[in-house]
Design an enzyme around this catalytic site. Structure first.
Site, PDB file in Angstrom:
ATOM      1  N   HIS A  85     -21.898  25.744 -36.333  1.00 46.38           N
ATOM      2  CA  HIS A  85     -23.174  26.443 -36.254  1.00 46.38           C
ATOM      3  C   HIS A  85     -23.784  26.456 -37.647  1.00 46.38           C
ATOM      4  O   HIS A  85     -23.104  26.135 -38.625  1.00 46.38           O
ATOM      5  CB  HIS A  85     -23.003  27.887 -35.743  1.00 46.38           C
ATOM      6  N   HIS A 144     -18.158  35.806 -44.548  1.00 47.29           N
ATOM      7  CA  HIS A 144     -18.237  35.714 -43.091  1.00 47.29           C
ATOM      8  C   HIS A 144     -18.828  36.988 -42.486  1.00 47.29           C
ATOM      9  O   HIS A 144     -18.380  38.100 -42.815  1.00 47.29           O
ATOM     10  CB  HIS A 144     -16.843  35.475 -42.517  1.00 47.29           C
ATOM     11  N   GLU A 160     -14.395  30.635 -39.912  1.00 46.49           N
ATOM     12  CA  GLU A 160     -14.209  29.732 -38.768  1.00 46.49           C
ATOM     13  C   GLU A 160     -13.334  28.527 -39.113  1.00 46.49           C
ATOM     14  O   GLU A 160     -12.739  27.910 -38.230  1.00 46.49           O
ATOM     15  CB  GLU A 160     -15.572  29.233 -38.254  1.00 46.49           C
TER      16      GLU A 160
END
Ligand code: ZN
Length: 253
Positions: free
Chosen positions: A109, A52, A2
């Protein structure tokens, strides 16, 4: 993933996203820049942990052949830090994002969409925070971080003046303004070289056991082990073994 240059939406980092293949290439570019910086600083070996999602984002053939690549999800509590041990001299985090609830952050997040907040001993931690604690178990300092502006600031709040590159910053609600991938890679290569050379100045990140985890979630999961639930949406787990705390986190997140 991200926190890579240019990434702005979830589809950019999802296997079925329109631009996912493009961002896999950028991921390899930032990875190889970090590898080159480490070798320029005298590293004798580099291990890359694809961290990820399902952990199969880097195309193995894209990674600098001087490095080893650890890919694929594991059930081990080290998770994103799988592969680390006492032989490592430094840890480098690239492509990172800020913790859940961070304002002016891109794709913030903590682990998954269910987690509202994760803290140990009263310290609210992003993924970089608990990953740094795993490195700390092996006395390995985090020496360099790259991601969005909010993430880099958050990491410095936890680790002190760590070398870092903010490859982009949030704009409005859902926008991103940042470096071109090539410029980000130049900055990462130079930053990692400087950070690895100066690694003696960085201390491993540690909190003192017993570790008291407070996990706040949107939807409660069954309690793990001797965990307690003081109120709906909150689980508390205390243990002297950090990896067991992370097992509890993974079970209840
Ligand atoms: Zn994440």
């Amino acid at each position: 993933m991200e926190g890579l240059a240019g990434v702005v939406t979830g589809s950019d980092v999802s296997a079925n996203g329109r631009d996912y293949e493009h961002f896999r290439t950028i991921m390899a570019g930032e990875t190889n820049a970090a590898i080159e910086g480490a070798f320029r600083a005298g590293a004798t070996a580099v291990l890359v942990r694809d961290s990820h999602g399902g952990k199969q984002n880097l195309r193995p053939g894209d990674v600098d052949p001087r490095a080893m690549l650890l890919r694929g999800a594991t059930a081990d509590p080290k998770n994103m830090m799988e592969g680390i041990d006492d032989t490592f001299g430094a840890a480098v985090f690239i492509g990172y994002h800020a913790k859940a609830g961070t304002p002016e952050a891109i794709l913030a997040h903590t682990s998954n969409g269910n987690v509202i907040d994760f803290s140990i001993n009263g310290v609210s931690l992003p993924e970089a925070g608990y990953n740094a604690l795993v490195a700390g178990l092996h006395d390995v300092p985090v020496v360099f971080v790259a991601g969005d502006r909010a993430f880099v600031d958050q990491a410095r709040g936890l680790f002190g003046p760590v070398e870092g590159v903010a490859v982009k910053q949030a704009v409005g609600d859902g926008g991103s303004l940042g470096l071109s991938p090539a410029a980000a890679q130049d900055a990462i290569r130079a930053g990692v070289e400087k950070a690895v050379r100066g690694r003696a100045a960085m201390k491993p990140y540690k909190l003192s056991p017993p570790y008291r985890m407070v996990l706040k979630v949107r939807k409660d999961k069954p309690l793990y082990g001797h965990a307690t639930r003081p109120q709906a949406g909150e689980a508390v787990f205390v243990h002297d073994d950090l990896l067991e705390v992370l097992n509890a986190f993974n079970a209840m997140k």
